[in-house]
Design a protein around this motif. Structure first.
Motif, mmCIF file in Angstrom:
data_model
loop_
_atom_site.group_PDB
_atom_site.id
_atom_site.type_symbol
_atom_site.label_atom_id
_atom_site.label_comp_id
_atom_site.label_asym_id
_atom_site.label_seq_id
_atom_site.Cartn_x
_atom_site.Cartn_y
_atom_site.Cartn_z
ATOM 1 N N ASP A 1 0.838 -1.203 0.000
ATOM 2 C CA ASP A 1 0.000 0.000 0.000
ATOM 3 C C ASP A 1 0.873 1.253 0.000
ATOM 4 O O ASP A 1 0.567 2.241 -0.682
ATOM 5 C CB ASP A 1 -0.927 0.013 1.216
ATOM 6 N N ARG B 1 1.030 4.129 -2.861
ATOM 7 C CA ARG B 1 0.882 5.555 -2.556
ATOM 8 C C ARG B 1 2.020 6.356 -3.157
ATOM 9 O O ARG B 1 1.801 7.426 -3.744
ATOM 10 C CB ARG B 1 0.825 5.737 -1.027
ATOM 11 N N ILE C 1 -7.589 9.672 -3.541
ATOM 12 C CA ILE C 1 -7.384 8.229 -3.650
ATOM 13 C C ILE C 1 -7.106 7.674 -2.261
ATOM 14 O O ILE C 1 -6.193 8.133 -1.574
ATOM 15 C CB ILE C 1 -6.211 7.912 -4.596
ATOM 16 N N ILE D 1 -6.042 4.214 -0.462
ATOM 17 C CA ILE D 1 -5.430 2.940 -0.851
ATOM 18 C C ILE D 1 -5.396 1.975 0.324
ATOM 19 O O ILE D 1 -4.776 2.261 1.356
ATOM 20 C CB ILE D 1 -4.013 3.150 -1.391
ATOM 21 N N SER E 1 -8.884 -2.794 -0.280
ATOM 22 C CA SER E 1 -9.495 -2.167 -1.445
ATOM 23 C C SER E 1 -9.119 -0.698 -1.547
ATOM 24 O O SER E 1 -8.705 -0.076 -0.563
ATOM 25 C CB SER E 1 -11.022 -2.288 -1.353
ATOM 26 N N SER E 2 -9.242 -0.164 -2.734
ATOM 27 C CA SER E 2 -8.960 1.247 -2.965
ATOM 28 C C SER E 2 -10.217 1.979 -3.405
ATOM 29 O O SER E 2 -11.089 1.399 -4.060
ATOM 30 C CB SER E 2 -7.877 1.419 -4.035
ATOM 31 N N THR F 1 -6.886 -3.021 -4.957
ATOM 32 C CA THR F 1 -5.814 -2.024 -5.010
ATOM 33 C C THR F 1 -5.119 -1.995 -6.376
ATOM 34 O O THR F 1 -4.398 -1.056 -6.676
ATOM 35 C CB THR F 1 -4.756 -2.298 -3.932
ATOM 36 N N TYR G 1 -5.205 3.213 -11.772
ATOM 37 C CA TYR G 1 -5.384 4.564 -11.254
ATOM 38 C C TYR G 1 -5.222 5.630 -12.335
ATOM 39 O O TYR G 1 -5.978 6.604 -12.380
ATOM 40 C CB TYR G 1 -4.385 4.835 -10.122
#
Length: 347
Positions: free
Chosen positions: A75, A79, A286, A288, A300-301, A324, A328
């Motif tokens: 994660d 990011r 967002i 994440i 989950s994102s 995830t 994006y």
């Protein structure tokens, strides 16, 4: 352990890290050193690649699943990628046309909200979510139409031209003059107010005995207000479409995570609170994986963007939720475009 800023990574570490993340987001699978070595842009031996991967894992940007020799971003790694390396791709002409066409379909604003949620799901392959606007429309006119058999149709017209109808159960025949008196009384007190404001003022006036209504008309006003108040309380705070898309083939190997996510989505109030936290954002936000408590277990994102009315006031938030490994770079501008397109429809 906090991850280092991207500026502290060497050029080759940044290149390897970017290829791992992009490969993972595209395939949903960990990326191995052999795959990286076959990339023409990588000028390193497999041994050197493995060394870089180990270093990136050591500082918390990559992880190695037990079932694979490859690496996938953590994660924290996602990011870093999203904030400092992602190259956003504008929506394609086909995506833009699909969004604008779906939102241009005639109908009440509730239908546009459902269409926004659906088109986001269709285009992203995840679940689409739209918060229902919290700001009430200002009202212009109210009328009661006799339907016979002890029922009347209550019609509300807002200043922006929106029309909503509700059936009022009267229980007995009502004279046309009573319907007209109640309609005129309510309309006179609606002008430029929200329903909540007008209802409060009317109830106070009736309770204080300041109204000129007879008993039958007062009862009819109360019934009409009760129908609208009950309806407003029962309206959904959140519209979610496309949960089934979360159950794709790649999810079958992680069914417990998906089950956890679907359970989370059942708690719409909590999801709405998460989306609401993006209300003050200047741009798309967002969330994440474990960054958010609600979806920490399901990994989950959420990609969310506020949408505004024609006066620039934020009235709601929309977005998508999925694994995830969401794309994006593609989904962020898609969500942003949908928010702007929906905002044009809000009076």
């Amino acid at each position: 352990m906090s991850s280092p800023p991207i500026s502290e990574l060497s050029d080759r570490a940044r290149d390897i890290f970017r290829l791992v993340v992009e490969g993972y987001l595209e395939s949903g699978q960990p990326v191995g050193s052999k795959t990286l070595a076959s990339d023409a842009s990588v000028n390193l031996s497999p041994a050197s690649i493995r060394s870089v991967l180990a270093d990136l894992e050591q500082i918390g940007l990559l992880a190695a699943p037990h079932t694979s020799a490859g690496r996938m971003p953590t994660d924290s790694g996602l990011r870093m990628f999203v904030d400092g390396m992602m190259r956003v791709a504008a929506p394609t002409a086909e995506e833009r046309a699909a969004i604008e066409k779906r939102l241009a379909e005639p109908g009440p604003i509730e239908q546009a909200l459902e269409q926004a949620s659906t088109v986001l799901s269709d285009l992203s392959g995840a679940a689409g979510m739209v918060m229902v606007p919290t700001r009430e429309a200002r009202l212009a006119q109210f009328s009661l139409v006799n339907l016979g058999q002890g029922r009347a149709l209550a019609v509300l017209v807002s200043e922006d031209g929106g029309v909503e109808n509700r059936v009022v159960e009267l229980g007995e025949a009502i004279a046309p003059s009573v319907l007209e008196q109640a309609s005129n009384y309510i309309t006179a007190r609606l002008a430029g107010r929200t329903l909540a404001d007008a209802a409060s003022a009317m109830r106070a006036e009736i309770k204080a005995g300041k109204s000129q209504l007879d008993v039958a008309s007062r009862d009819l006003v109360e019934r009409g207000l009760a129908v609208w108040s009950e309806d407003a309380a029962q309206r959904p705070v959140l519209i979610i479409r496309g949960q089934a898309k979360l159950l794709d083939e790649s999810a079958m190997g992680d069914i417990e995570r998906i089950r956890s996510l679907l359970d989370d989505l059942e708690n719409k109030q909590s999801v709405a609170e998460l989306l609401d936290s993006a209300r003050d954002a200047d741009a798309t936000r967002i969330f994440i994986g474990s960054e958010n408590r609600l979806f920490a277990l399901s990994g989950s994102s959420v990609i969310a963007s506020p949408y505004r009315d024609r006066e620039g006031q934020v009235v709601g938030v929309l977005g998508v939720i999925g694994p995830t490994r969401l794309n994006y770079a593609r989904v962020v501008p898609m969500v942003d475009l949908t928010a702007r397109s929906l905002g044009k429809l809000i009076g």
